[in-house]
Design a protein around this motif. Structure first.
Motif, PDB file in Angstrom:
ATOM      1  N   ILE A  61       0.832  -1.200   0.000  1.00 46.07           N
ATOM      2  CA  ILE A  61       0.000   0.000   0.000  1.00 46.07           C
ATOM      3  C   ILE A  61       0.873   1.259   0.000  1.00 46.07           C
ATOM      4  N   GLN A  62       1.978   1.212   0.713  1.00 40.48           N
ATOM      5  CA  GLN A  62       2.844   2.388   0.827  1.00 40.48           C
ATOM      6  C   GLN A  62       3.703   2.612  -0.415  1.00 40.48           C
ATOM      7  N   LEU A  63       3.960   1.549  -1.175  1.00 36.72           N
ATOM      8  CA  LEU A  63       4.923   1.631  -2.274  1.00 36.72           C
ATOM      9  C   LEU A  63       4.622   2.736  -3.283  1.00 36.72           C
ATOM     10  N   PRO A  64       3.389   2.916  -3.768  1.00 41.51           N
ATOM     11  CA  PRO A  64       3.150   3.998  -4.736  1.00 41.51           C
ATOM     12  C   PRO A  64       3.500   5.376  -4.185  1.00 41.51           C
ATOM     13  N   PHE A  65       3.203   5.602  -2.895  1.00 38.06           N
ATOM     14  CA  PHE A  65       3.505   6.908  -2.291  1.00 38.06           C
ATOM     15  C   PHE A  65       5.012   7.111  -2.152  1.00 38.06           C
ATOM     16  N   LEU A  66       5.704   6.038  -1.781  1.00 35.96           N
ATOM     17  CA  LEU A  66       7.161   6.142  -1.648  1.00 35.96           C
ATOM     18  C   LEU A  66       7.806   6.422  -3.002  1.00 35.96           C
ATOM     19  N   LEU A  67       7.300   5.753  -4.040  1.00 39.12           N
ATOM     20  CA  LEU A  67       7.854   5.976  -5.369  1.00 39.12           C
ATOM     21  C   LEU A  67       7.539   7.379  -5.884  1.00 39.12           C
ATOM     22  N   GLU A  68       6.373   7.910  -5.523  1.00 41.52           N
ATOM     23  CA  GLU A  68       6.066   9.296  -5.896  1.00 41.52           C
ATOM     24  C   GLU A  68       7.120  10.247  -5.335  1.00 41.52           C
ATOM     25  N   GLY A  69       7.435  10.061  -4.053  1.00 37.22           N
ATOM     26  CA  GLY A  69       8.456  10.916  -3.440  1.00 37.22           C
ATOM     27  C   GLY A  69       9.813  10.724  -4.073  1.00 37.22           C
ATOM     28  N   ALA A  70      10.169   9.460  -4.348  1.00 35.69           N
ATOM     29  CA  ALA A  70      11.477   9.189  -4.951  1.00 35.69           C
ATOM     30  C   ALA A  70      11.581   9.807  -6.342  1.00 35.69           C
ATOM     31  N   ILE A  71      10.497   9.710  -7.133  1.00 33.93           N
ATOM     32  CA  ILE A  71      10.513  10.284  -8.482  1.00 33.93           C
ATOM     33  C   ILE A  71      10.645  11.797  -8.416  1.00 33.93           C
ATOM     34  N   ALA A  72       9.909  12.422  -7.474  1.00 28.05           N
ATOM     35  CA  ALA A  72      10.024  13.875  -7.320  1.00 28.05           C
ATOM     36  C   ALA A  72      11.457  14.266  -6.938  1.00 28.05           C
ATOM     37  N   GLY A  73      12.072  13.492  -6.038  1.00 29.95           N
ATOM     38  CA  GLY A  73      13.458  13.772  -5.653  1.00 29.95           C
ATOM     39  C   GLY A  73      14.425  13.586  -6.802  1.00 29.95           C
ATOM     40  N   LEU A  74      14.192  12.549  -7.621  1.00 32.40           N
ATOM     41  CA  LEU A  74      15.071  12.297  -8.765  1.00 32.40           C
ATOM     42  C   LEU A  74      14.968  13.418  -9.795  1.00 32.40           C
ATOM     43  N   ILE A  75      13.736  13.849 -10.089  1.00 31.61           N
ATOM     44  CA  ILE A  75      13.561  14.941 -11.059  1.00 31.61           C
ATOM     45  C   ILE A  75      14.183  16.226 -10.529  1.00 31.61           C
ATOM     46  N   GLY A  76      13.975  16.509  -9.231  1.00 30.22           N
ATOM     47  CA  GLY A  76      14.611  17.684  -8.637  1.00 30.22           C
ATOM     48  C   GLY A  76      16.123  17.610  -8.714  1.00 30.22           C
ATOM     49  N   GLY A  77      16.696  16.403  -8.511  1.00 32.18           N
ATOM     50  CA  GLY A  77      18.142  16.236  -8.616  1.00 32.18           C
ATOM     51  C   GLY A  77      18.649  16.457 -10.029  1.00 32.18           C
ATOM     52  N   ILE A  78      17.862  16.039 -11.019  1.00 29.05           N
ATOM     53  CA  ILE A  78      18.258  16.250 -12.422  1.00 29.05           C
ATOM     54  C   ILE A  78      18.319  17.744 -12.740  1.00 29.05           C
ATOM     55  N   PHE A  79      17.300  18.489 -12.293  1.00 30.06           N
ATOM     56  CA  PHE A  79      17.319  19.935 -12.513  1.00 30.06           C
ATOM     57  C   PHE A  79      18.492  20.583 -11.768  1.00 30.06           C
ATOM     58  N   ALA A  80      18.750  20.108 -10.550  1.00 28.67           N
ATOM     59  CA  ALA A  80      19.837  20.679  -9.757  1.00 28.67           C
ATOM     60  C   ALA A  80      21.197  20.425 -10.404  1.00 28.67           C
ATOM     61  N   SER A  81      21.334  19.300 -11.110  1.00 31.70           N
ATOM     62  CA  SER A  81      22.616  18.980 -11.741  1.00 31.70           C
ATOM     63  C   SER A  81      23.007  20.031 -12.768  1.00 31.70           C
ATOM     64  N   GLY A  82      22.012  20.622 -13.443  1.00 30.39           N
ATOM     65  CA  GLY A  82      22.321  21.695 -14.389  1.00 30.39           C
ATOM     66  C   GLY A  82      22.916  22.903 -13.687  1.00 30.39           C
ATOM     67  N   PHE A  83      22.375  23.240 -12.522  1.00 31.40           N
ATOM     68  CA  PHE A  83      22.929  24.359 -11.755  1.00 31.40           C
ATOM     69  C   PHE A  83      24.336  24.050 -11.270  1.00 31.40           C
ATOM     70  N   ILE A  84      24.581  22.808 -10.867  1.00 32.50           N
ATOM     71  CA  ILE A  84      25.909  22.427 -10.371  1.00 32.50           C
ATOM     72  C   ILE A  84      26.938  22.553 -11.493  1.00 32.50           C
ATOM     73  N   VAL A  85      26.593  22.095 -12.688  1.00 34.92           N
ATOM     74  CA  VAL A  85      27.509  22.222 -13.834  1.00 34.92           C
ATOM     75  C   VAL A  85      27.761  23.694 -14.140  1.00 34.92           C
ATOM     76  N   ALA A  86      26.699  24.512 -14.080  1.00 32.64           N
ATOM     77  CA  ALA A  86      26.850  25.951 -14.331  1.00 32.64           C
ATOM     78  C   ALA A  86      27.740  26.590 -13.282  1.00 32.64           C
ATOM     79  N   THR A  87      27.643  26.149 -12.022  1.00 30.77           N
ATOM     80  CA  THR A  87      28.504  26.677 -10.960  1.00 30.77           C
ATOM     81  C   THR A  87      29.968  26.409 -11.275  1.00 30.77           C
ATOM     82  N   LYS A  88      30.227  25.232 -11.797  1.00 30.26           N
ATOM     83  CA  LYS A  88      31.607  24.871 -12.117  1.00 30.26           C
ATOM     84  C   LYS A  88      32.173  25.751 -13.233  1.00 30.26           C
TER      85      LYS A  88
END
Length: 302
Positions: A224-251
């Motif tokens: 029952i919990q798995l779909p909710f956990l995956l929702e959070g994980a997907i949101a974190g992964l997408i946020g990390g992908i966007f953040a990676s662009g900023f990290i490269v720009a910082t460099k």
């Protein structure tokens, strides 16, 4: 069938709470961008410290006819005996790795080379304004005080300049920038965790009927919990992908520019950038998953 059901539940949750999901992704992206930028700056500072610690030196300026210090006024210009004795004493010190004597002509030429892009400063300085000096390389950068105190006040010695004081100010500025970015990132991560928890709670509440039916047919708590956990994980992964662009720009647009301004030969490789990106994305996924799990334990009541 189970995998298909889990995927459909995730899609339903993301669609029902689209605005909150976008807010979560944005907050996570900003938080991870600041966190990754702080890590990248920390790595750059560490590399630069190691680079300059091996190059910290003392410059011992000798007395000339135009020196205004009290020692030079009392003892007059440095003699050949003063220079020979000073060089011999320096070479015998365990804290000193090498000693180089620089004549006035060599010091003037070096000054012109270093400040070639500042024509007004070069034109305002004449040969002889810069005294001859000894450039002392240290075996241990932390021992510069011992060497400095040993030569100050000696006959023929005007002033002693060390690179450490200048570098301490510069690294203090970089350390302040690093800790400011990390502090703001921690605050943003805390805000992201709260927002994630609220989003998952709303998602669980809007689907309370489905979860109730799942409990009645004997579905496990984890299922029952798995779909909710995956929702959070997907949101974190997408946020990390966007953040990676900023990290490269910082460099490329911050750290590399700083090195160009100060002519540093310490450039972070892409391996360091990929390491920081990986750490940030892992943190984003873990943060969202853990926040979702803790929220579900409190609000889902399964």
């Amino acid at each position: 069938m189970r995998a298909q059901f889990v995927l459909s539940e995730i899609w339903i949750g993301l669609r029902r709470n689209l605005t909150m999901t976008i807010a979560v992704i944005t907050t996570v992206a900003i938080s991870l961008a600041l966190f990754g930028g702080g890590l990248l700056i920390n790595q750059q500072v560490s590399e630069m410290r190691g680079y300059w610690d091996q190059r910290i030196s003392l410059t011992i300026y000798l007395c000339t006819d135009v020196s205004v210090s009290t020692t030079c006024q009392e003892n007059g210009p440095a003699t050949e005996e003063d220079r020979t004795a000073l060089q011999a004493d320096l070479e015998q010190m365990s804290e000193v790795s090498s000693v180089e004597y620089v004549t006035q002509a060599e010091a003037w030429q070096d000054f012109q080379d270093r400040f070639a892009n500042q024509e007004a400063l070069v034109e305002a300085t004449e040969e002889g304004d810069i005294p001859d000096n000894f450039r002392v390389q240290l075996t241990d950068p932390s021992q510069y005080d011992a060497v400095q105190s040993a030569v100050e006040g000696r006959g023929g010695v005007d002033t002693v300049s060390n690179d450490q004081s200048v570098l301490d100010q510069f690294f203090g500025l970089l350390d302040g920038l690093k800790w400011a970015a990390l502090t703001v990132a921690m605050v943003q991560l805390a805000a992201a965790a709260l927002l994630i928890g609220n989003t998952i709670r709303l998602s669980a509440y809007s689907r309370r009927r489905e979860t109730g039916i799942m409990r009645l047919v004997g579905a496990s708590n984890f299922y029952i919990q798995l779909p909710f956990l995956l929702e959070g994980a997907i949101a974190g992964l997408i946020g990390g992908i966007f953040a990676s662009g900023f990290i490269v720009a910082t460099k490329f647009f911050l750290l590399d520019r700083i090195q160009e301004w100060f002519q540093f030969d310490v450039t972070l490789g892409m391996g360091s950038v990929l390491y920081v990106i990986g750490m940030s994305m892992i943190l984003g996924v873990l943060l969202c998953t853990i926040a979702s799990f803790l929220t579900l334990r409190r609000y889902l009541r399964v």
